[in-house]
Design an enzyme around this catalytic site. Structure first.
Site, PDB file in Angstrom:
ATOM      1  N   PHE A  19     -16.738 -31.842 -41.736  1.00  0.00           N
ATOM      2  CA  PHE A  19     -15.652 -32.820 -41.942  1.00  0.00           C
ATOM      3  C   PHE A  19     -16.006 -34.233 -41.443  1.00  0.00           C
ATOM      4  O   PHE A  19     -15.130 -35.049 -41.206  1.00  0.00           O
ATOM      5  CB  PHE A  19     -14.340 -32.348 -41.282  1.00  0.00           C
ATOM      6  CG  PHE A  19     -14.034 -30.901 -41.552  1.00  0.00           C
ATOM      7  CD1 PHE A  19     -13.618 -30.494 -42.813  1.00  0.00           C
ATOM      8  CD2 PHE A  19     -14.209 -29.932 -40.564  1.00  0.00           C
ATOM      9  CE1 PHE A  19     -13.352 -29.149 -43.065  1.00  0.00           C
ATOM     10  CE2 PHE A  19     -13.945 -28.594 -40.814  1.00  0.00           C
ATOM     11  CZ  PHE A  19     -13.525 -28.200 -42.074  1.00  0.00           C
ATOM     12  N   GLU A  90     -26.671 -29.769 -47.696  1.00  0.00           N
ATOM     13  CA  GLU A  90     -26.600 -28.490 -46.950  1.00  0.00           C
ATOM     14  C   GLU A  90     -27.984 -27.953 -46.593  1.00  0.00           C
ATOM     15  O   GLU A  90     -28.243 -26.741 -46.710  1.00  0.00           O
ATOM     16  CB  GLU A  90     -25.857 -27.427 -47.768  1.00  0.00           C
ATOM     17  CG  GLU A  90     -24.472 -27.835 -48.198  1.00  0.00           C
ATOM     18  CD  GLU A  90     -23.426 -27.649 -47.129  1.00  0.00           C
ATOM     19  OE1 GLU A  90     -23.778 -27.369 -45.977  1.00  0.00           O
ATOM     20  OE2 GLU A  90     -22.247 -27.800 -47.473  1.00  0.00           O
ATOM     21  N   CYS A 184     -14.742 -32.241 -30.332  1.00  0.00           N
ATOM     22  CA  CYS A 184     -15.671 -32.954 -29.455  1.00  0.00           C
ATOM     23  C   CYS A 184     -16.328 -31.938 -28.509  1.00  0.00           C
ATOM     24  O   CYS A 184     -15.937 -30.763 -28.468  1.00  0.00           O
ATOM     25  CB  CYS A 184     -14.932 -34.022 -28.654  1.00  0.00           C
ATOM     26  SG  CYS A 184     -13.842 -33.328 -27.410  1.00  0.00           S
ATOM     27  N   CYS A 187     -13.852 -30.084 -26.106  1.00  0.00           N
ATOM     28  CA  CYS A 187     -12.879 -29.159 -26.694  1.00  0.00           C
ATOM     29  C   CYS A 187     -13.547 -28.003 -27.445  1.00  0.00           C
ATOM     30  O   CYS A 187     -12.860 -27.099 -27.920  1.00  0.00           O
ATOM     31  CB  CYS A 187     -11.949 -29.913 -27.649  1.00  0.00           C
ATOM     32  SG  CYS A 187     -10.944 -31.167 -26.830  1.00  0.00           S
TER      33      CYS A 187
HETATM   34  P1  TMP Z   1     -20.263 -28.926 -44.632  1.00  0.00           P
HETATM   35  O1  TMP Z   1     -21.132 -29.439 -43.535  1.00  0.00           O
HETATM   36  O2  TMP Z   1     -20.578 -29.522 -45.940  1.00  0.00           O
HETATM   37  O3  TMP Z   1     -18.824 -29.015 -44.292  1.00  0.00           O
HETATM   38  O4  TMP Z   1     -20.616 -27.386 -44.855  1.00  0.00           O
HETATM   39  C1  TMP Z   1     -21.094 -26.561 -43.862  1.00  0.00           C
HETATM   40  C2  TMP Z   1     -21.215 -25.132 -44.348  1.00  0.00           C
HETATM   41  O5  TMP Z   1     -21.897 -24.387 -43.351  1.00  0.00           O
HETATM   42  C3  TMP Z   1     -19.894 -24.412 -44.572  1.00  0.00           C
HETATM   43  O6  TMP Z   1     -20.002 -23.549 -45.713  1.00  0.00           O
HETATM   44  C4  TMP Z   1     -19.731 -23.527 -43.361  1.00  0.00           C
HETATM   45  C5  TMP Z   1     -21.158 -23.224 -42.985  1.00  0.00           C
HETATM   46  N1  TMP Z   1     -21.419 -22.962 -41.585  1.00  0.00           N
HETATM   47  C6  TMP Z   1     -22.125 -21.823 -41.231  1.00  0.00           C
HETATM   48  O7  TMP Z   1     -22.531 -21.038 -42.081  1.00  0.00           O
HETATM   49  N2  TMP Z   1     -22.385 -21.599 -39.897  1.00  0.00           N
HETATM   50  C7  TMP Z   1     -21.981 -22.468 -38.917  1.00  0.00           C
HETATM   51  O8  TMP Z   1     -22.270 -22.208 -37.746  1.00  0.00           O
HETATM   52  C8  TMP Z   1     -21.248 -23.651 -39.302  1.00  0.00           C
HETATM   53  C9  TMP Z   1     -20.792 -24.621 -38.252  1.00  0.00           C
HETATM   54  C10 TMP Z   1     -20.983 -23.858 -40.640  1.00  0.00           C
HETATM   55 MG    MG Z   2     -20.800 -31.057 -47.151  1.00  0.00          MG
HETATM   56 ZN    ZN Z   3     -11.677 -33.056 -28.180  1.00  0.00          ZN
END
Ligand code: TMP
Ligand code: MG
Ligand code: ZN
Length: 199
Positions: A19, A90, A184, A187
């Protein structure tokens, strides 16, 4: 990137928590490259099927066409001869050879734009991202907003049935806001994390 030689290749890396706007920033750079009449190819690992398998998509609904690959090597086999810009979304889900692929492309004079999570839900380096961060000429670390205290968020909290996921849970779990939130350092909670005391 005005100080980089337009004729030479380089790697630019965009990382940060979920996010934080990584894919949004990748799409922005891809669009600008297309406006500059560059030939762009966008790749993403097949593993991430959250929104679409033919597009990269940000949490805010922005998207652009992408080719899905099973592994990093497949990027080389799919590369078209006239491509000048390669974007990879990714990258944390790809194997470690993605750093070799990025290097080979940059050495050939291509601009390589890579995004990925620098840290997994445990707060530890995610897959090949440390290698890519070391190899890249430019690194941007984006921040989301901590949902608990509203400070800049550098970490991703995984929640299972509303509770922080255990350190020993599997690292890969594809998902979005139903399982993850930005937090953060203060948290971010990881029950079961081994206590590491230096010295
Ligand atoms: P994003 O960075 O585009 O939001 O997508 C991150 C992707 O990685 C989402 O499908 C969730 C996945 N993910 C994992 O597989 N393991 C993790 O520890 C985290 C933080 C995210
Ligand atoms: Mg992304
Ligand atoms: Zn925080």
């Amino acid at each position: 990137m005005p100080y980089l030689q337009p004729s030479g290749g380089w790697i630019e890396l965009i990382c940060g928590s979920m996010f934080s706007g990584k894919t949004e920033e990748l799409i922005r750079r891809v669009r600008r490259a297309e406006i500059a009449r560059q030939k762009v190819q966008v790749f993403k690992p097949r593993l991430d099927d959250r929104y679409s398998i033919t597009q990269v998509a940000s949490h805010d609904g922005l998207h652009c066409e992408a080719e899905t690959v099973e592994n990093a090597r497949e990027i080389m086999t799919r590369l078209r001869p006239d491509t000048t810009v390669v974007a990879i979304d990714e990258a944390q889900f790809l194997d470690w050879t993605v750093a070799d692929v990025a290097r080979m492309l940059a050495d050939r004079g291509l601009r390589v734009i890579v995004t990925g999570l620098d840290l997994d839900f445990r707060g530890e380096p995610f897959g090949p991202m440390p290698l890519l961060m070391a190899e890249a000429e430019l690194v941007d670390k984006l921040h989301a907003i901590c949902v608990v205290c509203a400070a800049p968020a550098s970490r991703t909290q995984r929640l299972i049935n509303g509770q922080p996921a255990n350190y020993h849970d599997p690292i890969i779990l594809v998902g979005a806001s139903e399982v993850y939130e930005a937090r953060c350092r203060g948290c971010h909670k990881v029950p079961g994390r081994p206590v590491q005391v230096p010295g």
